[in-house]
Design a protein around this motif. Structure first.
Motif, PDB file in Angstrom:
ATOM      1  N   ASN A   1     -10.295   5.067  -7.486  1.00  0.00           N
ATOM      2  CA  ASN A   1      -9.798   3.712  -7.232  1.00  0.00           C
ATOM      3  C   ASN A   1      -8.293   3.707  -6.987  1.00  0.00           C
ATOM      4  O   ASN A   1      -7.808   2.932  -6.175  1.00  0.00           O
ATOM      5  N   LEU A   2      -7.557   4.560  -7.688  1.00  0.00           N
ATOM      6  CA  LEU A   2      -6.115   4.651  -7.446  1.00  0.00           C
ATOM      7  C   LEU A   2      -5.862   5.033  -5.995  1.00  0.00           C
ATOM      8  O   LEU A   2      -4.951   4.498  -5.354  1.00  0.00           O
TER       9      LEU A   2
ATOM     10  N   ASN B   1     -10.578  -0.253   2.783  1.00  0.00           N
ATOM     11  CA  ASN B   1      -9.795  -0.521   1.571  1.00  0.00           C
ATOM     12  C   ASN B   1      -8.631  -1.481   1.778  1.00  0.00           C
ATOM     13  O   ASN B   1      -7.836  -1.691   0.868  1.00  0.00           O
TER      14      ASN B   1
ATOM     15  N   LYS C   1      -7.866   4.359  -3.463  1.00  0.00           N
ATOM     16  CA  LYS C   1      -8.227   3.195  -2.635  1.00  0.00           C
ATOM     17  C   LYS C   1      -7.108   2.168  -2.595  1.00  0.00           C
ATOM     18  O   LYS C   1      -6.874   1.535  -1.565  1.00  0.00           O
ATOM     19  N   TYR C   2      -6.403   1.994  -3.716  1.00  0.00           N
ATOM     20  CA  TYR C   2      -5.319   1.010  -3.751  1.00  0.00           C
ATOM     21  C   TYR C   2      -4.186   1.360  -2.794  1.00  0.00           C
ATOM     22  O   TYR C   2      -3.494   0.485  -2.299  1.00  0.00           O
TER      23      TYR C   2
ATOM     24  N   THR D   1       2.491   1.723  -3.327  1.00  0.00           N
ATOM     25  CA  THR D   1       1.477   2.177  -4.277  1.00  0.00           C
ATOM     26  C   THR D   1       1.256   3.677  -4.140  1.00  0.00           C
ATOM     27  O   THR D   1       1.224   4.405  -5.140  1.00  0.00           O
TER      28      THR D   1
ATOM     29  N   LYS E   1      -8.060  -4.002  -0.947  1.00  0.00           N
ATOM     30  CA  LYS E   1      -8.060  -3.517  -2.323  1.00  0.00           C
ATOM     31  C   LYS E   1      -6.631  -3.174  -2.728  1.00  0.00           C
ATOM     32  O   LYS E   1      -6.038  -2.241  -2.195  1.00  0.00           O
ATOM     33  N   PHE E   2      -6.103  -3.932  -3.679  1.00  0.00           N
ATOM     34  CA  PHE E   2      -4.749  -3.709  -4.165  1.00  0.00           C
ATOM     35  C   PHE E   2      -4.777  -3.383  -5.656  1.00  0.00           C
ATOM     36  O   PHE E   2      -5.690  -3.784  -6.376  1.00  0.00           O
ATOM     37  N   MET E   3      -3.770  -2.672  -6.097  1.00  0.00           N
ATOM     38  CA  MET E   3      -3.675  -2.251  -7.487  1.00  0.00           C
ATOM     39  C   MET E   3      -3.454  -3.467  -8.396  1.00  0.00           C
ATOM     40  O   MET E   3      -2.584  -4.298  -8.118  1.00  0.00           O
TER      41      MET E   3
ATOM     42  N   LYS F   1       0.836  -1.199   0.000  1.00  0.00           N
ATOM     43  CA  LYS F   1       0.000   0.000   0.000  1.00  0.00           C
ATOM     44  C   LYS F   1       0.878   1.261   0.000  1.00  0.00           C
ATOM     45  O   LYS F   1       0.615   2.205  -0.749  1.00  0.00           O
TER      46      LYS F   1
END
Length: 156
Positions: A39-40, A50, A42-43, A16, A53-55, A13
């Motif tokens: 969404n970016l 989140n 959230k990643y 990211t 939630k990963f990219m 995370k």
């Protein structure tokens, strides 16, 4: 049960967030990838909502490309016990020679690292925001160093 630990997930995370930041932020990155800025964000978010939630891998590659450094890839490699090293496959015709401007860029980026560290330790503790700033400055220095190393290794 997942194969990666919570700490490793947080490492991904953090990488990211740094990659997206160095790519110009989610608002800029969304135009060169298939994912929107929300969404970016959230990643890179470690909050409970989140945390899972990963990219996606293709977006991670695009983020690192736009960042100019393998930030997410390096975090992934380190979790697996590997390290990332650049390939020296460019020809002299593809690469600009190093200049005084490159030396000044490296000096400026190194000074940014030192300044972030000094600011962080002024009060005797380094908080998470200061740690993120130091890490971001180190990432920017790495980008400059790798660029110069790649170009310096090219032989005619």
């Amino acid at each position: 049960m997942r194969s990666i630990s919570d700490k490793q997930g947080l490492t991904l995370k953090a990488a990211t967030r740094r990659s997206v930041d160095m790519a110009g932020g989610g608002d800029a990155l969304q135009h060169v990838t298939r994912v929107k800025a929300g969404n970016l964000s959230k990643y890179g978010s470690a909050n409970e909502e989140n945390e899972e939630k990963f990219m996606p891998i293709d977006v991670a590659v695009e983020s690192d490309l736009e960042a100019g450094a393998p930030i997410i890839l390096t975090a992934m490699a380190e979790i697996l016990g590997y390290q990332v090293t650049p390939l020296a496959h460019a020809s002299a015709a593809d690469v600009k020679p190093i200049t005084e401007r490159d030396a000044l860029r490296i000096a400026r980026e190194a000074a940014d690292v030192v300044n972030a560290m000094v600011r962080a330790i002024e009060d005797g503790t380094v908080d998470s925001a200061e740690e993120r700033e130091i890490t971001r400055e180190i990432d920017e220095l790495k980008v400059a160093l790798v660029d110069v190393m790649r170009r310096a290794k090219v032989r005619t």
